[in-house]
Structures are given as C-alpha cells and as structure tokens.
Design an enzyme around this catalytic site. Sequence first.
Site, PDB file in Angstrom:
ATOM      1  N   ASP B 424     -10.602  24.294 -10.823  1.00 39.52           N
ATOM      2  CA  ASP B 424     -10.057  24.694  -9.342  1.00 39.52           C
ATOM      3  C   ASP B 424      -9.753  26.423  -9.229  1.00 39.52           C
ATOM      4  O   ASP B 424      -9.681  26.792 -10.535  1.00 39.52           O
ATOM      5  CB  ASP B 424      -8.683  24.078  -9.329  1.00 39.52           C
ATOM      6  CG  ASP B 424      -8.326  24.288  -7.782  1.00 39.52           C
ATOM      7  OD1 ASP B 424      -9.024  24.725  -6.992  1.00 39.52           O
ATOM      8  OD2 ASP B 424      -6.747  24.341  -7.492  1.00 39.52           O
ATOM      9  N   ASP B 765      -4.418  21.307  -8.622  1.00 39.88           N
ATOM     10  CA  ASP B 765      -3.010  21.242  -8.452  1.00 39.88           C
ATOM     11  C   ASP B 765      -2.601  20.199  -7.375  1.00 39.88           C
ATOM     12  O   ASP B 765      -1.343  20.040  -7.035  1.00 39.88           O
ATOM     13  CB  ASP B 765      -2.434  22.613  -8.629  1.00 39.88           C
ATOM     14  CG  ASP B 765      -3.227  23.347  -7.629  1.00 39.88           C
ATOM     15  OD1 ASP B 765      -3.970  22.846  -6.875  1.00 39.88           O
ATOM     16  OD2 ASP B 765      -2.712  24.560  -7.397  1.00 39.88           O
ATOM     17  N   ASP B 769      -6.664  16.848  -5.068  1.00 41.17           N
ATOM     18  CA  ASP B 769      -7.483  16.937  -6.379  1.00 41.17           C
ATOM     19  C   ASP B 769      -7.209  15.748  -7.111  1.00 41.17           C
ATOM     20  O   ASP B 769      -7.916  15.261  -8.016  1.00 41.17           O
ATOM     21  CB  ASP B 769      -6.780  18.088  -7.198  1.00 41.17           C
ATOM     22  CG  ASP B 769      -7.406  19.435  -6.623  1.00 41.17           C
ATOM     23  OD1 ASP B 769      -8.289  19.614  -6.035  1.00 41.17           O
ATOM     24  OD2 ASP B 769      -6.625  20.335  -6.847  1.00 41.17           O
TER      25      ASP B 769
END
Lengths: 311, 1072
Positions: B424, B765, B769
């Site tokens: 990410d 996070d 996700d």
Amino acid sequence: MRRQLRSRRAPAFPYGYRYRLDDQDEVNQNYLADEEEEAEEEARVMVVHDLEEEEEEEEKEEEEEEEEEGQGQPTSNALWQKLQIVNEHLWDPEKRMSLARTGQSWRVMIRPFAHSLNFNFNVSEPDTWQHYVISLNGFLQGYNDSLQEEMNVDCPPGQYFIQDGNEDEDKKACQFKRSFLKNCSGLEDPTFGYSTGQPCILLKMNRIVGFRPELGDPVKVSCKVQRGDENDIRSINYYPESASFDLRYYPYYGKLTHVNYTSPLVAMHFTDVVKNQAVPVQCQLKGKGIINDVINDRFVGRVIFTLNIET
Amino acid sequence: GRPGSGWAAREARRDRSAGGGAPPDPPGDMLCTASENLPWANIARLLLFQKTPEIYSVELSGTEDVGKTDTGDGKEKYRGLKDKRLELKKNHQKEELKKEVDLEDHKLSIKELERKYGTNIVTGLSSTQAAELLARNGPNALTPPKETPEIVKFPQADGAILCWIAYGIQYFNDKSSSLDSVYLGCVLALVVILTGIFAYYQEAKSTNIMASFSKMIPQQALVIRDSEKKTVPAEQLVVGDIVEIKGGDKIPADIRLLSTQGCKVDNSSLTGNLTPSLRTHDNPLEAENPWNKMSTSPVGTATGMVINTGDRTIIGQIASLASGVGHEKTPIAIEIEHFVHIVAGVAVSIGILFFIIAVSMKYYVLDSIIFLIGIIVANVPEGLLATVTVTLSLTAKRMAKKNCLVKNLEAVETLGSTSIICSDKTGTLTQNRMTVAHLWFDNQIFVADTSEDHSNQVFDQSSGTWASLSKIITLCNRAEFRPGQESVPIMKKVVVGDASETALLKFSEVILGDVMEIRKRNRKVAEIPFNSTNKFQLSIHETDDPSDKRFLMVMKGAPERVLEKCSTIMVNGQEQPLDDSTAEAFHTAYMELGGLGERVLGFCHLYLPADKFPETYSFDVDTVNFPTSNLCFVGLLSMIDPPRSTVPDAVTKCRSAGIKVIMVTGDHPITAKAIAKSVGIISANSETVEDIAKRLNIPVEQVSKRDAKAAVVTGMELKDMSPEQLDELLTDYSEIVFARTSPQQKLIIVEGCQRQDAVVAVTGDGVNDSPALKKADIGIAMGIAGSDAAKNAADMVLLDDNFASIVTGVEEGRLIFDNLKKTIAYTLTKNIAELCPFLIYIIAGLPLPIGTITILFIDLGTDIIPSIALAYEKAESDIMNRKPRHKKKDRLVNAPLAIYSYLHIGLMQALGAFVVYFTVYAQEGFRPSALINLRVEWEKDSVNDLEDSYGQEWTQYQRKYLEWTGYTAFFVGIMIQQIADLIIRKTRRNSIFQQGLFRNKVIWVGIASQIIIALILSYGLGSVSALNFTMLRPQYWFVAVPHAILIWVYDEVRKLFIRLYPGSWWDKNMYY
C-alpha cells in the site's frame, strides 16, 4: 572362530569330546524342545557361526580405534594383549568385584531344566516325569566319572584351587564326579527317584569368573518350605552330604581357559514330600555374607520352586 | 490509507510518552509470542483516540470529486466484492450480502425513514422497542474472526493407541506381561496432549487478552431514547436509534445523517483513498451516503439515525468478506506437512517392511506389532513440533523487537520466502502526512526539505516575494498547535487542523519561528473558511507594522481559482502586472508540480487601501463587502505525502533480495507514479509505455511493450483485464504500480501474483485492505495507522508502519528457514541411530540395544535444547543477496538433506552407538559374536543361567539389567555423537571455523544441557526401573568420542568439496 581358538588353546582334548560337550549344552538348555525345534536349533547354530564371522570382519575393519577387546584375534598379538587388559577389567581383586557384581551375589539355578519352576508330575504316569529324567541324564553326561577322571584333576578339598600364571594359560579343572551325587546320580536309580515320588533336584551356582565364596567358608545349601506347613517336606537328603560347594571348585577362570570346568552341584533328594498338593520350596545359599533375599532378582542366593507330586 | 486517524494517534502517542505519562509498551519489552502483543498496540490506539478527540483530517482543496465518486463507487466496489464472494462462498451468505448492500436510505425523506424504521427523530425509540430490536438483531458488534489453531499432528496418537492395543493383547495372553508398552503408550499420549495444550494455550492467551481489553473500554454512544438523551454502550445500538455524534467520535454504526453542524467525516479507512472524502452539507436533507461505522469522525456535531448495526454494516460486510477469504496454508506449514509426509512415509514403509520380515521370520504377530511400534517411534521426531514452535516464536520475539509483530507464528517464515510484496502507499511507503515539497515564486521552483524532521530548508529566503508568501502561509491558516507542547519538537507537535493546513503550519513554524506570535501581531479581523464551491480560503488581518494602517487580505486555494482573482504578480518583491508570459510560467510550474503528484495551492494577497477600509471598517463575510478580485499573485506551494526516508533503501534491498515490489494504492495514478519513482519501485531509468510514447512522440499503441519495464495500471484498466492479461502484465513488467484500485481488485491482484507461484505479501491498513491481507500468503497491517479489521486479517503487524521493517522481517524469515533446515537435519540424523537397533534386533537377534522409552528421552530430552539453539545461528552468507526460495522447488526437507542425514551421518552415528553397545556387552561378558541370535534365549524368563562368552551364567533379571545398561550406553553413544552433529549443523556450506565455533553461545548451552540431562538420567534416575536407565560406568561415556570426531571430520570434508567444486555433482547431491 571360537573353535579355532579353543583347539589352539586346548590341544589336549580330543575334538570329538569337546564337540559333544557343546552339543550337550544345547540339549540341556533346550531340553523340552521337541525334535523339530532341535533340528531348527542346529540350523540356527550353523547360521550363528556364519554371521559371527561376518561380524568379526566388520569389527576388525571399522573399529580399530575403539578400545574394545574385539574378538581376541588369534592373528594379532596387539589385540590379544587388549583382551588381557579387558580381562583385568573383569576381575578387580582389590574390590573383589567382577563385572560389577559383588562376591556375595551368587545366583543359583536348578536342574532338571523346565520352562517353569513348578514340578508337577504323577508318579504312576511316567510321561509326566520322563522329561525330567532325560534332562537330568543329559545334564550329568559331563559329570560321568570316566570323563571326569580323564579330563580333570583330583584336587585337594577344602581349599581354593588357585592356578597362577598367565591369563591366557589353560587352567586345570577339578573333578566333580557324578557318583558324588549318590542316590541322585542316576546311576543306581536311573529315574532319579521320580518313579517313586522322591524327586532329585540339582542345584548349582551360576558361574562367575574369578569369584570365590567368601573367606574360605564353603557355601551351604538349605531348603525349606517357603510358605505353609514346615513339615510338608519332612526330610531332604543332600548330596554331597555336606550340602555345600567345596572351595576347590573356585575360582572359575572363564571358559576360554578353564575349558573343562564342571560346576559343582548339590543334589536335593526330597524323599518324603507331601503328595497331591503343591509344596513351595525355597532353597537358599547360606554362608558368610551371602545375600539371599533380593526381591528384584529371585535367583540371588536362592531359588524357589514348587513340588506337586501326584500319586 | 487513512492519513488522519493514524497520524493523530501517532502524534498523540508521542505526545503522551514525552509528557511523562505511562508510555505505551515498547515492542522490545513485549512478551513471548508476537500474537499476544497485538492487542496492546490496538488498545493503546483506541485509548488514545478517545483522549484526542479534536484531531481530524480532511482534504481542503483539489481532488474534489473523490468524495463524490466514493459514494457511487463505494456501492460499485461492494457489488464487486459481492460478486467475488459469489465465486468464493456459499450461497446463503452471498444472498444476504446482496440484499444488504443496497443502501437506499439516503434517498428517503425523514418521514419515510421514520416509517421504515418505526422511530421518531425527536423522541427516538422507546426502551422496550430498543430491547426488542437488540434481542432480534443482536448486539452492534462485529463477530470476531474465528481462528482455529492448526496443529501439525505427528502419528504419535496412533502410536499410543497401538501400544495400548499391544498391551491389551499381551495382557490377554499372559497376565504378568510387562508394563513397558503401557508406559510407552502413556508417554506418547502425554506428548500428543501436551503439544495440543501448548498450541491451544498460545492461541487462547492471545484471544483472551484481545477479548478482555475490548471489553474494558467500551465505546459509548449518545442516543435519544424515550425522548431522553442517554449514553449507552455502542454495542447496544439498534436500527432506528437516533444518535448524536460530536467531534472526535467514531461513528458507532451505519447512520443516516439527519442534521449536521460543520460536520466532516474521514471515511478513508473504508475507501482506502489517500484523500479523505469531504461530506459536509449545509442542508441535512442533501446528506450523502450514510456514514459508516468505524469512520472516524468529524469536527462539529451531527445527528443521525442508525440504519445498520453489527455485521450488517458496510464494515461488517467487508470484515466478513475478509474472514470468508480462505486463508492459504503458510509455506512453512506446507513444508512441515511435506516433511511429515517424508518421515511418516519412511516410518510406515520401514515399519511395514519389517513387520512382514518379522512375520516371515516366524516371530509372533504380537511381537511384530511391537517392533512396528518401535520402528515408528524411532522414526518420528517427537520433539520436532515443539522445537519448530519455539524456534518460530523466538524469531517472532526477535522480530517484535524490530517492530514486526507476528500474529501467526508460521508467518515468521513466510516473509522470508516472499517473492512479491504488494505494498500500500499511504503510511507504508510514505510518511502519512502532507508535507510541503516545492515552492514556486519569482518564476522559480524551489525544493523544500521533506525529510522527517524538515531540518534542512535550503531554498533562497532573501527574496521579498518569500516574505510576502510566508506571511500568507502563516496567516491564511486555521490550524493551531495544541497548547502545552512547548518541549515537543515542532514536527511532533499535535496540530488541530486538517492535513494540508497542518503541513503549512509546521512548515512556517520551522522557517519563521513562533507562528502563533506572528498571528497575534497580525490580528485576524475576518475570515471566509474553505468550502468546496469557492475552493479558496480567505482572511483579513491587521498588519504588524504600526505605521501601516492598511488591512492585509490573504487568500489561498486551488491555483487556477486563485489566479483568476489576480491581476498582478509579485516578482522579486515587486508587483508586476500579470501578463500572458507570466501566466504561462505559472501554468508550466503548476503542471510540473501537479505532474509530480503533488497537491498544489496558490497564494495571493491584497493590501486594502486605508482610505476605503479604515481601521474601524466592519468586514462582513456574508455580504462580502470587500474586493475579492484584482489581487496580487504571490506564489505556488505544493505538498505531498513524502516517502519515508528509509523506504528507497529498503526497496533496493528487496530488489537485491529478488523480491518484486508492487505498489497497490487507491490513490491517483500520477501521485502513485511519482511516489513509486521516488522510492525506487519504478527505478530511475525505467519507463512506462506512456513515457516512451511521450518521449518518442508516438501514440501509445505503437510502443513495443517489450521496451517498457514499468507499468502504471489503474483500477479502470484492471477491470477490463482478463486473468490471462493480468498474468501477462505481472510477468512482463518488473515494476508495476496499480492506482485507483478497489478492495476487490486488490484481491484480484494478489490472486494473480499467487498464480505465478509467488509467495505474496500484502501490506495495508484500511478495512478495505483486509480481504487482500487475508488472501495474501502473509498480510502485513500497519500498527499505528491500521484499522482493527486490517490487523485482524493480517498475519503480521508493523508497529512503526515502516516499510523498512519488512526488510528485516524478510531477513529473519530467510534465516529461520535456513536454521530450520539445520534443526531438522540435526533431528533426523539420530532417527537412524534409533531405528537401526530395531532392525538389527529383528534380523540379527541381538538383545534390544535401545528401548522405545529411551528413544523418547533422546527426542524429548537431550535433543530439544540443542535443536532450538540452532535457531540462534547466524546466517552463513548474505541471505539478502539471493533470490527468494521457490515455493515448489526449494523445499525445507529435500532429498540431499534426507539422504545425508539418514544415510551418511545417521548411519555413522548408528555405528558409533553400536560400538558403545557392544563394548558394554563385551565387558560384561557377552562378546558381539555371542549376541547374535541370542534374542530368544535372552528374553526367555525361564532361562536363568544363560551362558556368556566367558562361561558365566546370567539370570533373567541380570540380563534385563544388562539390557538397560545397554540402553543407557546406546543412549549415551547417540548423545555424544549428537554433540558432534550439532556442531556440524551450524553450517551447511562454510567451515565451522569460518562460522566461528563460539559465536553462537546458545549452542554451548545446548551441548551442556545434553550432557547434564544424560548425566541426570543415568546417575540420578538410574534406579527408577520404569525409565530403563542404569548407572553407566564412566569409561563408557567416552567410547563414542572418536566416532563423534569422525563425524565432524567427515562433514568438514563434505563442506570443503562443496566450496571447492560449486555446481559439481558433489555440490548438487551433498548440499542440503
């Protein structure tokens, strides 16, 4: 291998005789085995020797550095010396110890050999006791007077028969004649009293290399009813009459050198045992410092068996 | 990403530690297994959240449509998710999802709502209604994910049962049979039970802590019931409740807004977008999509109606989607399974082979069964499972010290075999805060320092333009430092304000000094706050020059809007008319900064003439009784969430370790690409197809795809791709950035990577996700910024949210894989030495050289600590310079390892142990030749005058005792040689001397433990007959020493040849 070794070290004995002794051992130990099994046993013995040789080859190749004594290779003097060193390990004169067993711990065993220590037989049915007689007869073959006279020496009684000299020197053995056993010798009564309900039981001490019964006192044998009525046995005749193992049969030097050693025996003749009931008998060694009450090993200094004689 | 909440929490945390209060547990102090620590971080975050309610973070300008697309897209996404789920999961669940994703409630009027939910927005529900609904719908809480511990079971249980059966038969045949098999069965059963309890305990401990803490701090909600405002635990909310939200609250459920006062919400944890969506609406009836549970909230207050609770909220659905995603077996679990198969295969086949041999050699079937048990027990490394667990948890502990908290022990190794990291962007690669990156004034672009502490601002500050610009930056800003932070470094101070303003505030504070003081001197007289229609923010100030009576009007906002309002531009401190060429320069700069993926703000000012606006003039922001055009344009300033300074280095390390780093973000492609370039995910010299097209000035279609190394793929493009195309994309490009991706697409990307046989790590996070985190071979959640859903789904938590921690994790993971190899090789070796006695016992008829119970004492006694000690071994070479292991080719237990352990060292060891055994027997009177085929006589209870090689006669008990002495001797023989085995296993390629014999002290602890345990067993417990140990004569302890040395020399020679002839037959077959 073993045979080679022996013939080198015991040239005085005719080959045939020794062979017979060997076989005798087998017969004794496996007396009850039927003939088929005996045949198998023979086969097994042959296999043993083959394997043995292989094993020795391996040992020779792989374990040179190991300070084990190996097989006492006759070709190698160095190894032979190692064997001697190890022999010293076997007997420690100062501690009077051999193989980690103290001098007091004599194990005893009886003959006739049976798979259990219950002697059940019916006097009137020879089939029930015939195997005992065969066992005893076989066992006593090695004690035949003629053989003993031929092979062994008649040494003075009442003292140790100590033979100093090199470890690897052949040792002489004292005579223990079958006739010493008198009524239990099977000479007069070939049925060892079984046919009359007066069975003979032979008692011997397990051989231990280098051991001497404590302090020059011969070890005596005494039997009594283990549990129950003291009078169930009534009388026992011991042969030799001293009911002891004479000192002259000790020490034992091991079968490598003490080839014709014959274990001394004490025969117990139960002449008047109560019939038709199981009588537990305990025969103990008695003597200075003799241990005869170990629980774990029921054969230390004593043996317990039952007599159940039916008429 | 969720820039706001995490950042705030982190700031708060630092604040607290610095303030002398009880600091949150540093990771190093955390106990034992990693998993139990997770709640700490979690709870600390929650706790701090409640204490810092006024922190918020909302986008100020630019990217205005994100919020809106979110509304529509959101549904689209979840429909997508749902579709995915159609494929993945069972029917009834998907139906449920389909039904409930349709959120139409925001379209209904309040009246309709009231009717639909049977409530009243003024009086709320009655308590009885609420209780009924609560009973019907369950509490408003997410069902915690169920985790079942996976225990690798060795066939010990079967062994135990076999033993008891054997005893049963034995007992049936002969009432006085020995209790050995019963003891053995008990011990085996105990091993199975203890291992199970151990695993369960580990699992339960972490779950309990989690549960107890979440109960301790219940979330409260202010709800209107029975016409009264009541505070109830958020768990008790029901559909139809009217709740009031105030600044800083977490939204307790999915609610439909009824009225707001300046309320904004950060929904980013749900959408995964960097830029939180702006959800303010003056008209409550225009309220957008309902607010979602878990969104962090607002400034201002709002009232809303609960429309969904618990698992039926959007978040609940994502969470359940995540838990629905089947968790792949971890690579190490697969490896251990593979290993168990090998061991079980060997054990069972040898067992059955010898069972047949035994039966055909006319052994009793019962005896043969006992042999079978012996062979299996000898072959199964009973202690290995515990060893592996302890080894993994040691590494987990070590990793926790390096800020990698491992929830799932097996994941420790997974990171080491990772070949693709899907990272990410926000918070992981970047610092998760807006920072001023560039300035443009005087027709020049200046670079600002974006490092973590801003210490090094080198641009030219002498220009008059800068003086004006800095004044605007300082004054046109509503953000403030929280009071009471004088001792805190500027960059760590907690700011009340949104991300951009925070960035500007800190930037000016660093350069100009006390901003608050400057603001005080330039008193604010009027202000128009930012809103999405104006796209600018304006304030009017008195000047700090007492002689200057003019007011200063300062404005900032979207650059094009700001420029529209300007007629002049300041260059080198002088106002100049804004002509076409300067406008052109402005546009160039704007495009350039925008092209870097940065958020650009324009700044302008105007000194209001003193005659028209005297000191007493009253400014009215509603009627705008002051000019807002013909201002003087001063400059541009661009901000970015800058990469963490450690990331480029970490990415390089990953590269050299053969790990492909893929960026997957919900962010804009330009920003994503810029960050990817700056951290090295797209390396400096590689180009995308678009780059090449631009450079060569040809259409994109004409560019050969082979020329491009890098690719930036948006979610829209990804949507149209077939799986094959995705596979192609993933294999063709070494540097890939996915932008604007939805949670479902993250899942698709992960699956695509896994189709390439890659071990995929995913970092993330947000709640969005969590499905991908779960799907990944190893999910890595952010400890600070991460949402609970993400942490729940993840296998590992990065406590410092730092990508660089992943690299250390990879290193540890690879090391543990290597060391596990060593441990297993060590453990397997002695199995042969334990097995051979049985085989020889059966075939050659020796008295049994080692008993099964004695074997267990090796497996579970002397060998345990040494095999754990191998986990402390340092790497032999730079493990970060080799490719990640191939999941299917580089096995933990490969043929060379098994062959070398079993047939080389194992056989040597068996031989050495036999030498000890024969020595003992020979010294006691039985020479090896006499032992052959002695078994039958030896074991006969009735034979009490068995003759040995010296003519001595042995009773049964004496023989038994000698047999136990033999066991002890054999045991000691193996133990002594295992010491050598332990030392040789320190390295697989290098010489022991290269590795250093004394570097790993634990090895020596292990050796000491082996010797001490053996001494205790022999001399301490020698009298306990059930254990079958005897007091061994001292000299026997040294018999195996030459063999041990031989083993060591042999292995040194092996390693020498491997080093001398790399790639040779020897290397291929002897290197494990």
